[in-house]
Design an enzyme around this catalytic site. Structure first.
Site, PDB file in Angstrom:
ATOM      1  N   CYS A  13     -15.882  -8.418   6.596  1.00 56.43           N
ATOM      2  CA  CYS A  13     -16.687  -8.860   7.544  1.00 56.43           C
ATOM      3  C   CYS A  13     -18.424  -8.448   7.131  1.00 56.43           C
ATOM      4  O   CYS A  13     -19.091  -9.054   7.296  1.00 56.43           O
ATOM      5  CB  CYS A  13     -16.535  -8.607   8.952  1.00 56.43           C
ATOM      6  N   GLN A  47       0.619  -1.111   0.019  1.00 54.08           N
ATOM      7  CA  GLN A  47      -0.062  -0.118   0.065  1.00 54.08           C
ATOM      8  C   GLN A  47       0.791   1.295  -0.070  1.00 54.08           C
ATOM      9  O   GLN A  47       0.440   2.375  -0.191  1.00 54.08           O
ATOM     10  CB  GLN A  47      -0.833  -0.181   1.235  1.00 54.08           C
TER      11      GLN A  47
HETATM   12  N1  PLP Z   1      -0.687  -6.688   1.268  1.00 55.33           N
HETATM   13  C1  PLP Z   1      -1.359  -5.716   1.268  1.00 55.33           C
HETATM   14  C2  PLP Z   1      -1.127  -4.793   2.465  1.00 55.33           C
HETATM   15  C3  PLP Z   1      -2.288  -5.742   0.460  1.00 55.33           C
HETATM   16  O1  PLP Z   1      -3.173  -4.514   0.639  1.00 55.33           O
HETATM   17  C4  PLP Z   1      -2.647  -6.623  -0.373  1.00 55.33           C
HETATM   18  C5  PLP Z   1      -3.705  -6.721  -1.568  1.00 55.33           C
HETATM   19  O2  PLP Z   1      -4.966  -6.630  -1.052  1.00 55.33           O
HETATM   20  C6  PLP Z   1      -1.771  -7.804  -0.328  1.00 55.33           C
HETATM   21  C7  PLP Z   1      -0.785  -7.752   0.651  1.00 55.33           C
HETATM   22  C8  PLP Z   1      -2.076  -8.748  -1.398  1.00 55.33           C
HETATM   23  O3  PLP Z   1      -1.331  -8.443  -2.889  1.00 55.33           O
HETATM   24  P1  PLP Z   1      -2.088  -9.394  -4.044  1.00 55.33           P
HETATM   25  O4  PLP Z   1      -3.165  -9.121  -4.552  1.00 55.33           O
HETATM   26  O5  PLP Z   1      -0.778  -8.960  -5.014  1.00 55.33           O
HETATM   27  O6  PLP Z   1      -1.612 -10.781  -3.946  1.00 55.33           O
END
Ligand code: PLP
Length: 381
Positions: free
Chosen positions: A315, A177
């Site tokens: 949720c 993010q």
């Molecule tokens: N980490 C964070 C902080 C995310 O917001 C997301 C996405 O939802 C992910 C990991 C997962 O990413 P990806 O959709 O590339 O698997």
């Protein structure tokens, strides 16, 4: 009716530059980059150039850059790597506000050996408490995200990286993010860094991971020798080039639109609470606790008016239990039912934000007229 998209933290629309790069590469660069003929070497050269661009943007050696299918794969691979290489009784420190791809991977690979890191009042990891754990030599590795996907709250990952380095403890930072919203400088001080292209205007199903310098044991997928032997599988060159085209475009955003929206919302719906309001947080995100009506009713009413927003977690749409992030921040269960997350990005205008505030006021009038839902608890965080 035009759609006004306010769910960039879920996924961003493809940037035009990324789309153009993807279409060109899909036509011109479809050969397997590992094939032996010269025509394929050209494809390999484009891949190498893309890697060099990423390496330049993060100021790291190209060998630290691994292209993959996105952050879920990379986050899982890092915990698998730690489970395979750290001592059998090693404990790892993880923030309870991580994305499910970190929480579930940590639990899967380390089960009872996960130490949940303490948070401060805003939901950021308490760095002083973490320092104490590190100096007591209680943890063998740490995973703390850069910016939270639900609240937008930022962690002091630079301080955590410095401390981990001083103590010789490997540090993984999920920057999914952060990348595309805030400057990349110094992110390379995290040993393992993960990100996903679709969060910053690249395609879905492609991402990147930075490994510690000189790491040879990391293996995301077993098989061929692609990605310096760290991740087997024929590279999706078109998607990688599109991701890099998007990454080149990103610039520091401004909180102006979001903050003007919050001021306006304060006028039209004064009982709305903003989670993490006083914290350092992403400029594009506002996590709201609505004074009444369940999230799903707001989401549907807003969608009828062309606005796409999300609940703070799955949720309210019935997919999972309450958000672990909000639970870790002490948000009450009934308030969690009324959470809305709005998040903007490269195609959002200041006028869109103001239109969203007006639409929310309009929705409230509609929901009140049809309501039997009278939850009205308001909490302050
Ligand atoms: N980490 C964070 C902080 C995310 O917001 C997301 C996405 O939802 C992910 C990991 C997962 O990413 P990806 O959709 O590339 O698997």
């Amino acid at each position: 009716m035009e759609t006004c998209y306010f769910d960039y933290n879920a996924t961003a629309p493809l940037r035009p530059e990324a789309k153009a790069a993807w279409l060109t590469a899909a036509d011109d660069l479809w050969l397997n980059p590992s094939s032996p003929y010269r025509a394929a070497a050209r494809v390999h050269a484009h891949l190498a150039e893309a890697r060099a661009v990423v390496a330049g943007l993060f100021a790291v050696a190209a060998e630290r850059v691994v292209f993959n299918s996105g952050a879920t794969e990379a986050n899982n691979a890092i915990f698998a790597h730690w489970a395979a290489t750290l001592p059998a009784d090693a404990r790892i420190g993880v923030s309870p506000t991580e994305h499910p791809s970190v929480l579930a991977a940590a639990q899967h690979f380390f089960a009872g050996r996960v130490i949940w890191l303490a948070l401060d009042g805003s939901g950021a990891v308490d760095v002083a408490a973490l320092q104490a754990l590190l100096s007591e030599r209680q943890i063998a590795a740490i995973s703390v995200m850069a910016a939270n996907n639900e609240t937008g709250v930022l962690n002091d990952w630079a301080a955590i990286a410095t401390e981990c380095r001083a103590q010789g403890v490997p540090y993984h930072c999920d920057a999914s993010q952060w990348i595309g919203k805030l400057p990349l400088d110094r992110l390379q001080t995290c040993d393992f860094l993960t990100g996903a292209a679709h969060k910053f205007g690249g395609p879905k199903g492609v991402g990147l991971c930075l490994l510690p310098a000189g790491n040879s044991g990391f293996m995301s997928l077993h098989g061929g020798a692609q990605e310096f032997g760290h991740r087997a599988g024929t590279e999706d060159v078109a998607s990688v080039l599109a991701m890099v085209a998007a990454l080149r475009e990103v610039e520091r955003g401004s909180a102006q639109g979001r903050d003007a929206f919050l001021v306006e919302l304060g006028h039209v719906l004064p009982a709305v609470e903003v989670i993490g309001f006083a914290a350092q947080r992403l400029w594009n995100t506002a996590l709201l606790i609505m004074p009444e009506f369940a999230s799903v009713r707001w989401i549907r009413a807003l969608e009828k008016r062309g606005f796409l927003v999300s609940a703070g977690s799955a949720c309210s749409t019935g997919k999972q239990g309450p958000s672990p992030v909000l639970a870790a921040m002490g948000v009450q269960a009934d308030a969690m039912q009324r959470v809305l997350r709005v998040s903007s990005g490269w195609a959002t205008s200041a006028a869109d934000w103001l239109a969203l505030a007006a639409a929310m006021a309009d929705c409230r009038a509609e929901l009140s007229s049809e309501a039997d839902d009278s939850t009205s608890t308001i909490i302050s965080i």
